[in-house]
Design a protein around this motif. Structure first.
Motif, PDB file in Angstrom:
ATOM      1  N   THR A 199       0.848  -1.190   0.000  1.00 20.05           N
ATOM      2  CA  THR A 199       0.000   0.000   0.000  1.00 20.05           C
ATOM      3  C   THR A 199       0.882   1.239   0.000  1.00 20.05           C
ATOM      4  O   THR A 199       1.784   1.374   0.840  1.00 20.05           O
ATOM      5  N   GLU A 255      -4.880  -3.207  -7.027  1.00 21.41           N
ATOM      6  CA  GLU A 255      -6.018  -3.834  -6.360  1.00 21.41           C
ATOM      7  C   GLU A 255      -7.084  -2.799  -5.982  1.00 21.41           C
ATOM      8  O   GLU A 255      -8.273  -3.066  -6.059  1.00 21.41           O
ATOM      9  N   GLU A 256      -6.610  -1.614  -5.575  1.00 19.76           N
ATOM     10  CA  GLU A 256      -7.555  -0.600  -5.081  1.00 19.76           C
ATOM     11  C   GLU A 256      -6.913   0.782  -5.154  1.00 19.76           C
ATOM     12  O   GLU A 256      -5.712   0.924  -4.939  1.00 19.76           O
ATOM     13  N   THR A 273      -7.726   4.778  -3.719  1.00 25.14           N
ATOM     14  CA  THR A 273      -8.574   5.613  -2.866  1.00 25.14           C
ATOM     15  C   THR A 273      -8.103   7.059  -2.974  1.00 25.14           C
ATOM     16  O   THR A 273      -6.922   7.355  -2.742  1.00 25.14           O
ATOM     17  N   THR A 295      -3.216   0.388  -3.586  1.00 30.17           N
ATOM     18  CA  THR A 295      -2.865  -0.946  -3.116  1.00 30.17           C
ATOM     19  C   THR A 295      -2.600  -1.825  -4.326  1.00 30.17           C
ATOM     20  O   THR A 295      -3.428  -1.902  -5.235  1.00 30.17           O
TER      21      THR A 295
END
Length: 263
Positions: A186, A203-204, A206, A216
């Motif tokens: 992260t 993956e992600e 934000t 991430t």
């Protein structure tokens, strides 16, 4: 589900709360086809690398029994041609397994993710696969530490006459799962580094209130993620897990020290 502890003490596995597992499983056609193709793929790998199948004939037996039980689905699966891409030079995996079994040291010619070719002697510990890539876990005498080498990056391998030193605790001490899908990392980055989220499989993502972002991703190779972080410089605000941040910081300090010597 629950198991009988008394039966387990006698070497038996007995379900006390079966919850439906006390009757045969019925596979749909798509499930049966997928399972048969997976077993055939695994058999292809085993045939390409002798000695990999620990129970000779087990895969053939499983395929035969499943084919007999699934009828039409087995015929459909049989019409599909299975071809697997070799991710290592011919004979590499076999040579590594023989060296491990015989307790012999290896000499590797290896190209890293940063496209740097090195030659090194290693004590092989184990070969493993995540179903996508094969890797060798070994003690590297050049780096004086444990390392993981992807087999598709091994350019040449020689089994040496020297005996490999024993490293029984090498795998047990390895808390950095770089193999397979990779290590979950992260990063908190400044807005100008948004290209990382746009050009790297993540993956992600934000968006943070201050305009920065948290990304991430799974890093399949330590050199790759280390190079990425060094290239980002001040755009990196935070790194998790902490030991990755420490490793990259050590590498950055060493680089700065080399510049100091040049000056």
């Amino acid at each position: 589900m629950d198991f009988s502890a008394d039966a387990l003490d006698h070497g038996e596995l007995t379900l006390t709360e079966a919850r439906g597992m006390d009757r045969p499983l019925r596979l749909s056609s798509s499930e049966a086809i997928a399972l048969l193709l997976a077993l055939r793929s695994l058999r292809e790998v085993a045939e390409a690398h002798p000695g990999l199948e620990r129970e000779p004939g087990a895969l053939d037996s499983a395929i035969e029994k499943l084919s007999a039980a699934t009828g039409r689905a087995a015929e459909q699966a049989a019409s599909v041609q299975v071809e697997l891409r070799a991710d290592a030079p011919s004979g590499t995996l076999q040579a590594l397994r023989e060296a491990i079994a015989g307790g012999r040291r290896l000499h590797l010619r290896y190209v890293s993710a940063a496209d740097v070719v090195t030659e090194r002697d290693v004590d092989p510990v184990e070969v493993r696969s995540d179903g996508v890539t094969w890797s060798l876990r070994a003690w590297c005498h050049r780096a004086q530490g444990s390392r993981t080498f992807r087999l598709d990056r091994i350019l040449a391998v020689d089994v040496l006459d020297a005996a490999a030193d024993a490293h029984p605790d090498l795998v047990a001490r390895d808390e950095r799962p770089w193999e397979g899908d990779g290590r979950l990392v992260t990063l908190e980055l400044t807005s100008p580094a948004r290209w990382v989220a746009e050009h790297t499989p993540v993956e992600e993502v934000t968006d943070l209130p201050d305009g920065n972002l948290r990304v991430t991703l799974r890093a399949g190779d330590p050199a790759w993620v280390s190079n990425l972080l060094l290239s980002l410089g001040d755009a990196v605000l935070a790194v998790s897990p902490p030991d990755l941040a420490r490793d990259v910081a050590v590498r950055a300090r060493r680089a700065l020290e080399e510049y100091g010597r040049l000056a």
